[in-house]
Design a protein around this motif. Sequence first.
Motif, PDB file in Angstrom:
ATOM      1  N   UNK A  14      14.481  20.727 -35.041  1.00 25.40           N
ATOM      2  CA  UNK A  14      15.932  20.754 -34.945  1.00 25.40           C
ATOM      3  C   UNK A  14      16.594  21.843 -35.745  1.00 25.40           C
ATOM      4  N   UNK A  15      15.792  22.589 -36.551  1.00 23.58           N
ATOM      5  CA  UNK A  15      16.382  23.667 -37.332  1.00 23.58           C
ATOM      6  C   UNK A  15      16.395  24.954 -36.508  1.00 23.58           C
ATOM      7  N   UNK A  16      17.502  25.652 -36.463  1.00 20.86           N
ATOM      8  CA  UNK A  16      17.557  26.899 -35.709  1.00 20.86           C
ATOM      9  C   UNK A  16      16.697  27.964 -36.361  1.00 20.86           C
ATOM     10  N   UNK A  17      15.925  28.694 -35.572  1.00 15.09           N
ATOM     11  CA  UNK A  17      15.082  29.735 -36.085  1.00 15.09           C
ATOM     12  C   UNK A  17      15.833  31.073 -36.120  1.00 15.09           C
ATOM     13  N   UNK A  18      15.515  31.896 -37.115  1.00 14.38           N
ATOM     14  CA  UNK A  18      16.023  33.251 -37.158  1.00 14.38           C
ATOM     15  C   UNK A  18      15.135  34.132 -36.287  1.00 14.38           C
ATOM     16  N   UNK A  19      15.692  35.196 -35.781  1.00 15.22           N
ATOM     17  CA  UNK A  19      14.863  36.206 -35.146  1.00 15.22           C
ATOM     18  C   UNK A  19      14.470  37.210 -36.214  1.00 15.22           C
ATOM     19  N   UNK A  20      13.392  37.943 -35.946  1.00 13.44           N
ATOM     20  CA  UNK A  20      12.964  38.962 -36.898  1.00 13.44           C
ATOM     21  C   UNK A  20      14.055  40.013 -37.063  1.00 13.44           C
ATOM     22  N   UNK A  21      14.756  40.297 -35.990  1.00 14.67           N
ATOM     23  CA  UNK A  21      15.847  41.273 -36.058  1.00 14.67           C
ATOM     24  C   UNK A  21      16.929  40.814 -37.031  1.00 14.67           C
ATOM     25  N   UNK A  22      17.246  39.518 -37.013  1.00  8.45           N
ATOM     26  CA  UNK A  22      18.260  38.988 -37.922  1.00  8.45           C
ATOM     27  C   UNK A  22      17.804  39.088 -39.367  1.00  8.45           C
ATOM     28  N   UNK A  23      16.513  38.837 -39.611  1.00 10.67           N
ATOM     29  CA  UNK A  23      15.986  38.905 -40.968  1.00 10.67           C
ATOM     30  C   UNK A  23      16.035  40.336 -41.487  1.00 10.67           C
ATOM     31  N   UNK A  24      15.551  41.276 -40.671  1.00  7.35           N
ATOM     32  CA  UNK A  24      15.427  42.657 -41.121  1.00  7.35           C
ATOM     33  C   UNK A  24      16.761  43.394 -41.168  1.00  7.35           C
ATOM     34  N   UNK A  25      17.759  42.864 -40.509  1.00 10.91           N
ATOM     35  CA  UNK A  25      19.072  43.496 -40.509  1.00 10.91           C
ATOM     36  C   UNK A  25      19.635  43.615 -41.928  1.00 10.91           C
ATOM     37  N   UNK A  26      19.270  42.686 -42.798  1.00 10.33           N
ATOM     38  CA  UNK A  26      19.811  42.679 -44.155  1.00 10.33           C
ATOM     39  C   UNK A  26      18.824  43.262 -45.176  1.00 10.33           C
ATOM     40  N   UNK A  27      17.753  43.903 -44.689  1.00 13.59           N
ATOM     41  CA  UNK A  27      16.759  44.515 -45.572  1.00 13.59           C
ATOM     42  C   UNK A  27      16.762  46.024 -45.346  1.00 13.59           C
ATOM     43  N   UNK A  28      17.028  46.785 -46.393  1.00 12.10           N
ATOM     44  CA  UNK A  28      17.164  48.232 -46.245  1.00 12.10           C
ATOM     45  C   UNK A  28      15.824  48.932 -46.045  1.00 12.10           C
ATOM     46  N   UNK A  29      14.812  48.518 -46.812  1.00 15.07           N
ATOM     47  CA  UNK A  29      13.527  49.218 -46.772  1.00 15.07           C
ATOM     48  C   UNK A  29      12.376  48.208 -46.698  1.00 15.07           C
ATOM     49  N   UNK A  30      11.415  48.491 -45.823  1.00 13.56           N
ATOM     50  CA  UNK A  30      10.218  47.659 -45.701  1.00 13.56           C
ATOM     51  C   UNK A  30       8.997  48.538 -45.957  1.00 13.56           C
ATOM     52  N   UNK A  31       8.194  48.157 -46.944  1.00 14.86           N
ATOM     53  CA  UNK A  31       7.019  48.935 -47.334  1.00 14.86           C
ATOM     54  C   UNK A  31       5.786  48.042 -47.282  1.00 14.86           C
ATOM     55  N   UNK A  32       4.721  48.528 -46.637  1.00 19.38           N
ATOM     56  CA  UNK A  32       3.444  47.831 -46.614  1.00 19.38           C
ATOM     57  C   UNK A  32       2.539  48.430 -47.682  1.00 19.38           C
ATOM     58  N   UNK A  33       1.768  47.582 -48.361  1.00 17.33           N
ATOM     59  CA  UNK A  33       0.777  48.060 -49.319  1.00 17.33           C
ATOM     60  C   UNK A  33      -0.596  47.729 -48.747  1.00 17.33           C
ATOM     61  N   UNK A  34      -1.396  48.771 -48.523  1.00 15.21           N
ATOM     62  CA  UNK A  34      -2.691  48.633 -47.858  1.00 15.21           C
ATOM     63  C   UNK A  34      -3.817  49.117 -48.762  1.00 15.21           C
ATOM     64  N   UNK A  35      -5.009  48.573 -48.533  1.00 15.37           N
ATOM     65  CA  UNK A  35      -6.200  49.091 -49.209  1.00 15.37           C
ATOM     66  C   UNK A  35      -7.381  48.962 -48.266  1.00 15.37           C
ATOM     67  N   UNK A  36      -8.312  49.895 -48.368  1.00 16.15           N
ATOM     68  CA  UNK A  36      -9.465  49.864 -47.494  1.00 16.15           C
ATOM     69  C   UNK A  36     -10.478  48.810 -47.878  1.00 16.15           C
ATOM     70  N   UNK A  37     -10.484  48.405 -49.136  1.00 18.65           N
ATOM     71  CA  UNK A  37     -11.429  47.398 -49.613  1.00 18.65           C
ATOM     72  C   UNK A  37     -10.769  46.551 -50.686  1.00 18.65           C
ATOM     73  N   UNK A  38     -11.382  45.402 -50.960  1.00 23.74           N
ATOM     74  CA  UNK A  38     -10.853  44.526 -51.991  1.00 23.74           C
ATOM     75  C   UNK A  38     -11.205  45.025 -53.387  1.00 23.74           C
ATOM     76  N   UNK A  39     -10.453  44.559 -54.374  1.00 23.19           N
ATOM     77  CA  UNK A  39     -10.768  44.869 -55.758  1.00 23.19           C
ATOM     78  C   UNK A  39     -10.254  46.193 -56.277  1.00 23.19           C
ATOM     79  N   UNK A  40      -9.421  46.873 -55.498  1.00 19.65           N
ATOM     80  CA  UNK A  40      -8.907  48.173 -55.959  1.00 19.65           C
ATOM     81  C   UNK A  40      -7.548  48.051 -56.638  1.00 19.65           C
TER      82      UNK A  40
END
Length: 275
Positions: free
Chosen positions: A4-30
């Motif tokens: 019964x709770x209305x869901x947000x769309x991803x567009x609605x969520x990201x509309x209020x976020x200026x910058x999105x950064x992913x942090x990646x690594x090729x292997x664990x433990x780095x």
Amino acid sequence: MADGQPEQSLEEVLRSIKHVILVLSGKGGVGKSTVTTQIAWTLYHHGRKVGILDVDLCGPSIPRMMNVEEKDVHQCSAGWVPVYTDKDQRLAVMSIGFLLNSRDDCVVWRGPKKNAMIKQFLSDVCWGELDYLIIDTPPGTSDEHITVVENLRNYSPDGAILVTTPQGVAVSDVRRELSFCKKTKIPVLGVVENMSGFVCPHCSECTNVFSKGGGEALAKTCDVPFLGSIPLDPSLAQSLEEGKSFMDLFPNSPTLTALSEITNKLLEMDKSVNA
């Protein structure tokens, strides 16, 4: 989410976020999560409002590193309310770690269930207005990465920070991450070389333990920015164990200079984009 709770769309969520950064690594433990938390803290100290989304479902270490492990997430009419690390609510965290009974619980899910959880994390967290959302991903180039990238691609995320250590094996793995970014059309913001030398806790002299310069050489060869090197520093390890801001605990550490230089480059990128 509750029925019964209305869901947000991803567009609605990201509309209020200026910058999105992913942090990646090729292997664990780095030290990917270490880099994530320290960039978040440094941006916070620059007056920015920051969110950390931990999508490393099998190794959610962010809640412990941010000293919010014992807190609970709550739901509002639009979805999950993240956990805040501060009273003024400028540094927020969301992780599957909050949904587990204890830190020793493990997530034993097949790919489709993991992907569904990540999609829900992306669209159902009520971050509010954010300057930066930093997404801490699992090691490698798995289904989880593809899910994140496919869901974000249409909303032009800023790009990815790739974390490596100086050793040749780790640097080779980052080459695969660079290939992943190229194939998925995610811009590479730069490479960070972690554990680059050891800082003596007594005299602050930095000594090369493994090697040095592998990440910088890779960035030069692949024609991507090199953001900086972070040494092995017992003080940094202490701040992570205590879940406190390294800047607050050790304001005179040379490691802080390295972290500030990395963050300043990200802020300069922001200025150049908006110029």
